[in-house]
Design an enzyme around this catalytic site. Structure first.
Site, short mmCIF file in Angstrom:
data_model
loop_
_atom_site.label_atom_id
_atom_site.label_comp_id
_atom_site.label_asym_id
_atom_site.label_seq_id
_atom_site.Cartn_x
_atom_site.Cartn_y
_atom_site.Cartn_z
N ARG A 23 -5.96 42.84 20.52
CA ARG A 23 -5.71 41.99 19.33
C ARG A 23 -6.99 41.38 18.79
O ARG A 23 -6.97 40.29 18.19
CB ARG A 23 -4.70 40.88 19.64
CG ARG A 23 -3.29 41.40 19.89
CD ARG A 23 -2.32 40.24 20.04
NE ARG A 23 -1.02 40.72 20.48
CZ ARG A 23 -0.13 39.96 21.14
NH1 ARG A 23 -0.42 38.71 21.43
NH2 ARG A 23 1.03 40.46 21.49
N ARG A 27 -5.64 37.04 13.99
CA ARG A 27 -5.47 35.67 13.48
C ARG A 27 -6.51 34.66 13.94
O ARG A 27 -6.63 33.60 13.34
CB ARG A 27 -4.07 35.17 13.87
CG ARG A 27 -2.95 35.95 13.22
CD ARG A 27 -1.59 35.46 13.66
NE ARG A 27 -1.35 35.73 15.08
CZ ARG A 27 -0.24 35.36 15.72
NH1 ARG A 27 0.70 34.70 15.07
NH2 ARG A 27 -0.09 35.65 16.99
N ARG A 36 -5.50 37.78 4.82
CA ARG A 36 -4.04 37.72 4.95
C ARG A 36 -3.43 36.84 3.87
O ARG A 36 -2.39 37.17 3.28
CB ARG A 36 -3.68 37.20 6.34
CG ARG A 36 -2.20 36.90 6.56
CD ARG A 36 -1.34 38.15 6.64
NE ARG A 36 0.06 37.80 6.74
CZ ARG A 36 0.72 37.55 7.88
NH1 ARG A 36 0.06 37.60 9.03
NH2 ARG A 36 2.00 37.27 7.86
N ASP A 73 0.95 47.83 14.18
CA ASP A 73 1.94 47.18 15.02
C ASP A 73 2.75 48.24 15.75
O ASP A 73 2.95 49.35 15.23
CB ASP A 73 2.88 46.31 14.17
CG ASP A 73 3.71 45.37 15.02
OD1 ASP A 73 4.83 45.76 15.41
OD2 ASP A 73 3.24 44.26 15.32
N TYR A 147 13.01 46.24 21.45
CA TYR A 147 13.09 45.66 20.10
C TYR A 147 14.18 46.35 19.27
O TYR A 147 14.92 45.70 18.54
CB TYR A 147 11.74 45.79 19.38
CG TYR A 147 10.69 44.84 19.87
CD1 TYR A 147 10.59 43.55 19.37
CD2 TYR A 147 9.78 45.23 20.86
CE1 TYR A 147 9.61 42.68 19.81
CE2 TYR A 147 8.79 44.37 21.32
CZ TYR A 147 8.72 43.09 20.80
OH TYR A 147 7.75 42.22 21.25
#
Length: 341
Positions: A23, A27, A36, A73, A147
């Site tokens: 990652r 962020r 973003r 993702d 998921y």
């Protein structure tokens, strides 16, 4: 000439330990947050190839990591399988219809969702220097299935684990479909320029040992076998988070080229049980890079020393926390780069 990361994944040792972070594109970087905000939703950003490539390259420019991990993702595969995918603010991903109470056969393939991801890989590989390895990835079938079945993430993966016991035939059909499409997806990434790929099984640790064999080892082994038949020069990194004592079985039976270790694994133990010469990736606790301080340096050096007798890619035990200070990442990079093994 291949970069140090690719060389290491192919089994070569060097004094300079290559480094990248799970990652790493995301962020915790102010430049990511700015982009973003300009682009809107997360999925819009993933499917905007030029923007996704920019996000992929941001940590390379800032820190000089040895690997650029595709910004995407793991849920792109279920999106391509025909589930609707949304990322809701403050709630995480939602997939519908959820397969706990709907049939897989009711989904319609939408493989066009792969195309912008392939273009992102092409753009990034063209922009990177030869010393930086382009990394592709996909979610492993068990984690992706959790998921798809629940329609969202969960702490204990109860819906998928219950299906494994009550209706294993249905779960097997879901996993089989994920395996088939994941192989196609990863070959597409490789053909677009990915030089190594990682299989993320973030929820592997939620399974009992016999279930781990069925739903983690077996499907990943099929993916690796297919990739080695189709693109034998491309290393495959396996990351079964929470594997614990099943680590050696995973390595032996899946035949991945390299093993990524989560932060709960003692690197000394891993070095003693994994096949000799097998490349290992990891495994600093992401919360330790968040905390910083002298303990960050000490632990990083301990990991480097513990794995110094085999090919080693320094990384975290899972994804970097969004609140991690840039200065802590810089300190970690300096520690790894300055280590004399």
């Amino acid at each position: 000439m291949p970069g140090p990361l690719l060389d290491t994944l192919k089994g070569k040792r060097s004094k300079r330990v290559p480094l990248w972070l799970m990652r790493q594109a995301g962020r915790y970087l102010p430049e990511y947050r700015e982009l973003r905000a300009a682009k809107g939703g997360f999925l819009d950003l993933v499917y905007d190839s030029e923007a996704a490539c920019e996000v992929t390259l941001q940590p390379i420019r800032r820190f000089g990591f040895d690997g650029a991990i595709l910004f995407s993702d793991i849920l792109i595969v279920p999106h391509a399988m025909g589930q609707d995918l949304q990322f809701l603010a403050g709630e995480g991903p939602h997939l519908s219809p959820r397969l706990a109470d709907n049939a897989l056969e009711g989904l319609t393939l939408a493989k066009q969702h792969f195309d912008p991801v392939y273009e992102t890989v092409r753009l990034c590989r063209a922009a990177l220097g030869p010393e930086t390895t382009m990394l592709g990835f996909a979610g492993s079938p068990w984690t992706v299935a959790t998921y798809m079945i629940a329609g969202e993430g969960s702490r204990d993966q109860q819906a998928a684990r219950s299906m494994a016991y009550s209706d294993p035939g249905k779960l097997q059909a879901i996993v089989d479909a994920i395996v088939e499409l994941t192989v196609e997806y990863l070959i597409g990434q490789i053909d677009a320029g990915a030089e190594a790929v990682q299989l993320f099984d973030s929820w592997a640790g939620s399974l009992a040992p016999d279930q781990f064999e069925t739903w983690v080892i077996a499907p990943n082994a099929r993916i690796v076998e297919a990739l080695k038949a189709a693109r034998p020069e491309t290393p495959v990194i396996g990351f079964p988070k929470g594997a614990g004592a099943k680590l050696r079985a995973y390595a032996d039976e899946t035949r991945v080229d390299a093993m990524a270790l989560d932060e709960t694994i003692d690197p000394v133990w891993a070095d003693s049980v994994l096949p000799g010469g097998m490349p290992v990736q990891g495994n600093l606790d992401p919360l330790l890079i968040l905390a910083g301080g002298d303990q960050l340096t000490r632990r990083a050096e301990f990991i480097l020393h513990s794995l110094s007798d085999r090919p080693h890619v320094f990384n975290l035990g899972h994804g970097i926390d969004r609140h991690t200070p840039i200065a802590h990442v810089e300190k970690l990079v300096a520690t790894v780069r300055g280590w004399q093994g």
